[in-house]
Design a protein around this motif. Structure first.
Motif, PDB file in Angstrom:
ATOM      1  N   THR A 132     -13.971   1.228   1.035  1.00 16.80           N
ATOM      2  CA  THR A 132     -14.389   2.440   1.723  1.00 16.80           C
ATOM      3  C   THR A 132     -15.389   3.202   0.863  1.00 16.80           C
ATOM      4  O   THR A 132     -15.038   3.671  -0.229  1.00 16.80           O
ATOM      5  CB  THR A 132     -13.189   3.357   2.019  1.00 16.80           C
ATOM      6  OG1 THR A 132     -12.159   2.608   2.666  1.00 16.80           O
ATOM      7  CG2 THR A 132     -13.616   4.515   2.909  1.00 16.80           C
ATOM      8  N   CYS A 161      -4.379   4.418  11.183  1.00 18.82           N
ATOM      9  CA  CYS A 161      -3.957   3.932   9.865  1.00 18.82           C
ATOM     10  C   CYS A 161      -2.674   3.131  10.032  1.00 18.82           C
ATOM     11  O   CYS A 161      -1.657   3.663  10.502  1.00 18.82           O
ATOM     12  CB  CYS A 161      -3.742   5.087   8.894  1.00 18.82           C
ATOM     13  SG  CYS A 161      -3.188   4.530   7.256  1.00 18.82           S
ATOM     14  N   ASN A 202       0.837  -1.194   0.000  1.00 19.51           N
ATOM     15  CA  ASN A 202       0.000   0.000   0.000  1.00 19.51           C
ATOM     16  C   ASN A 202       0.875   1.248   0.000  1.00 19.51           C
ATOM     17  O   ASN A 202       1.642   1.463   0.941  1.00 19.51           O
ATOM     18  CB  ASN A 202      -0.916   0.006   1.235  1.00 19.51           C
ATOM     19  CG  ASN A 202      -2.127   0.904   1.043  1.00 19.51           C
ATOM     20  OD1 ASN A 202      -2.214   1.655   0.079  1.00 19.51           O
ATOM     21  ND2 ASN A 202      -3.070   0.828   1.966  1.00 19.51           N
ATOM     22  N   GLU A 250     -11.088   0.505  -3.142  1.00 16.90           N
ATOM     23  CA  GLU A 250     -10.474  -0.633  -2.461  1.00 16.90           C
ATOM     24  C   GLU A 250      -9.083  -0.266  -1.973  1.00 16.90           C
ATOM     25  O   GLU A 250      -8.195   0.041  -2.770  1.00 16.90           O
ATOM     26  CB  GLU A 250     -10.398  -1.861  -3.372  1.00 16.90           C
ATOM     27  CG  GLU A 250      -9.797  -3.059  -2.652  1.00 16.90           C
ATOM     28  CD  GLU A 250      -9.916  -4.369  -3.412  1.00 16.90           C
ATOM     29  OE1 GLU A 250      -9.476  -5.405  -2.872  1.00 16.90           O
ATOM     30  OE2 GLU A 250     -10.468  -4.367  -4.526  1.00 16.90           O
ATOM     31  N   ASP A 251      -8.909  -0.310  -0.670  1.00 14.90           N
ATOM     32  CA  ASP A 251      -7.608  -0.013  -0.082  1.00 14.90           C
ATOM     33  C   ASP A 251      -6.694  -1.215  -0.280  1.00 14.90           C
ATOM     34  O   ASP A 251      -7.090  -2.353   0.025  1.00 14.90           O
ATOM     35  CB  ASP A 251      -7.786   0.278   1.407  1.00 14.90           C
ATOM     36  CG  ASP A 251      -6.547   0.880   2.028  1.00 14.90           C
ATOM     37  OD1 ASP A 251      -5.951   1.781   1.410  1.00 14.90           O
ATOM     38  OD2 ASP A 251      -6.176   0.452   3.140  1.00 14.90           O
ATOM     39  N   ALA A 310      -3.938   6.825  -1.014  1.00 13.85           N
ATOM     40  CA  ALA A 310      -5.005   6.632  -0.031  1.00 13.85           C
ATOM     41  C   ALA A 310      -4.767   7.418   1.250  1.00 13.85           C
ATOM     42  O   ALA A 310      -5.696   7.974   1.845  1.00 13.85           O
ATOM     43  CB  ALA A 310      -5.154   5.144   0.282  1.00 13.85           C
ATOM     44  N   GLU A 311      -3.514   7.474   1.718  1.00 16.40           N
ATOM     45  CA  GLU A 311      -3.213   8.151   2.981  1.00 16.40           C
ATOM     46  C   GLU A 311      -1.892   8.902   2.872  1.00 16.40           C
ATOM     47  O   GLU A 311      -0.936   8.439   2.246  1.00 16.40           O
ATOM     48  CB  GLU A 311      -3.077   7.132   4.127  1.00 16.40           C
ATOM     49  CG  GLU A 311      -4.221   6.162   4.236  1.00 16.40           C
ATOM     50  CD  GLU A 311      -5.272   6.581   5.237  1.00 16.40           C
ATOM     51  OE1 GLU A 311      -5.091   7.620   5.890  1.00 16.40           O
ATOM     52  OE2 GLU A 311      -6.271   5.852   5.344  1.00 16.40           O
ATOM     53  N   SER A 362     -15.100   7.157  -1.021  1.00 20.03           N
ATOM     54  CA  SER A 362     -13.670   7.432  -1.000  1.00 20.03           C
ATOM     55  C   SER A 362     -13.129   7.544  -2.422  1.00 20.03           C
ATOM     56  O   SER A 362     -13.633   6.898  -3.346  1.00 20.03           O
ATOM     57  CB  SER A 362     -12.928   6.312  -0.269  1.00 20.03           C
ATOM     58  OG  SER A 362     -11.534   6.502  -0.324  1.00 20.03           O
ATOM     59  N   THR A 402      -6.708  11.129   4.618  1.00 20.15           N
ATOM     60  CA  THR A 402      -7.117  10.734   3.278  1.00 20.15           C
ATOM     61  C   THR A 402      -7.452  12.027   2.530  1.00 20.15           C
ATOM     62  O   THR A 402      -7.514  13.103   3.142  1.00 20.15           O
ATOM     63  CB  THR A 402      -8.352   9.824   3.303  1.00 20.15           C
ATOM     64  OG1 THR A 402      -9.522  10.621   3.573  1.00 20.15           O
ATOM     65  CG2 THR A 402      -8.229   8.738   4.364  1.00 20.15           C
ATOM     66  N   SER A 416      -5.847  -7.519  -2.485  1.00 15.92           N
ATOM     67  CA  SER A 416      -6.049  -6.459  -3.472  1.00 15.92           C
ATOM     68  C   SER A 416      -5.184  -6.748  -4.692  1.00 15.92           C
ATOM     69  O   SER A 416      -4.389  -7.695  -4.710  1.00 15.92           O
ATOM     70  CB  SER A 416      -5.654  -5.111  -2.869  1.00 15.92           C
ATOM     71  OG  SER A 416      -4.270  -5.104  -2.561  1.00 15.92           O
ATOM     72  N   THR A 438      -4.701  -2.808   4.542  1.00 14.40           N
ATOM     73  CA  THR A 438      -5.308  -1.999   5.593  1.00 14.40           C
ATOM     74  C   THR A 438      -4.889  -2.514   6.962  1.00 14.40           C
ATOM     75  O   THR A 438      -5.519  -3.407   7.540  1.00 14.40           O
ATOM     76  CB  THR A 438      -6.845  -2.025   5.475  1.00 14.40           C
ATOM     77  OG1 THR A 438      -7.206  -1.874   4.101  1.00 14.40           O
ATOM     78  CG2 THR A 438      -7.473  -0.908   6.287  1.00 14.40           C
TER      79      THR A 438
END
Length: 262
Positions: free
Chosen positions: A193, A71, A19, A200-201, A45-46, A196, A63, A230, A204
């Protein structure tokens, strides 16, 4: 004002896996509006922002839409930056966050995140989430996130989301995690989420605060390996400590740059 910017792939040994999170060290806090603008520009995402204050590090996660309460992958990414690229000589990082104090150490070449346990409890699935799923779960639990239980890894891989329906529900700051026993790991999951930018993250960490205590009881194991299914995939090495969980993972540096205007 110039700021350093790091992009880290978390929960992986490979670039373009895991990620991606951006990490921006600060000397002092900027206005929240500026932090959100930086996060939106980063388009991941973050984004994690931190300020080192003596023996502790004040850490926040954003985010493009909201500030998160917890997170995992961005915490791991921030720890990777502090340990690998800053003059940090302590054995343990103590982060102060919206979820209290979180510690990170390096164990066997991996970053070990000490997070709160969030054991999920039985719940009723909202109709909008049910209508958005192509496969219905065998059980429904909830902590911060809805935790949907499936029979096997194939079902988790085959899940699709009707986003037009899914985005009608607001779960801020949570989401929906789907999970099942794994064929190549102790358990697998995916995370979605609503409303968002990124549906799809990829991996996580915070969802595993709920998955670990649940799977510990199901498998009667304190130490487990988890894979998030993912497209990018990620691997998490998990331990249950009762009121806390340990989530271990690797990280790779993808890019280092400079923000020249804020």
């Amino acid at each position: 004002m110039e700021l350093k910017l790091y992009q880290i792939d978390a929960f992986t040994n490979e670039i373009f896996k895991g990620n991606p999170a951006c990490v921006v060290p600060l000397k002092e806090w900027l206005p929240d509006e500026t932090l959100f603008n930086i996060t939106k520009e980063n388009a991941v995402a973050e984004t994690a922002f931190f300020v080192i204050n003596g023996d502790k590090v004040h850490l926040r996660w954003f985010t493009p839409e909201i500030e998160m309460d917890l997170c995992g992958h961005a915490t791991l990414a921030a720890a990777h930056v502090i340990y690998s690229m800053m003059d940090f000589d302590k054995q343990e990082i103590v982060f102060t966050t919206l979820s209290g104090e979180l510690t990170v150490t390096v164990e066997d070449g991996m970053y070990a995140l000490n997070f709160p346990s969030r054991k999920p409890v039985p719940a009723v699935l909202p109709e909008l989430i049910a209508h958005a799923l192509n496969i219905q779960p065998s059980a429904v639990l909830k902590s911060r996130d809805f935790v949907l239980i499936y029979e096997n890894e194939h079902q988790v891989r085959d899940i699709t989301i009707d986003r037009q329906v899914f985005d009608q529900i607001n779960l801020d700051p949570g989401g929906v995690v789907v999970t099942a026993p794994g064929s190549s790991a102790d358990f697998v999951s995916r995370y979605f989420t609503p409303q968002s930018t990124i549906l799809e993250d990829p991996v996580t960490g915070s969802a595993h605060c709920s998955l670990i205590p649940y799977r510990k009881e199901q498998l009667n194991k304190n130490h487990m390996i988890a894979i998030q299914l993912s497209e990018r995939t990620g691997t998490l090495y998990c331990s249950d400590l009762g009121e806390r969980v340990i989530i271990r993972g690797n990280a790779r540096t993808y890019a280092i740059g400079t923000i020249v205007t804020v």
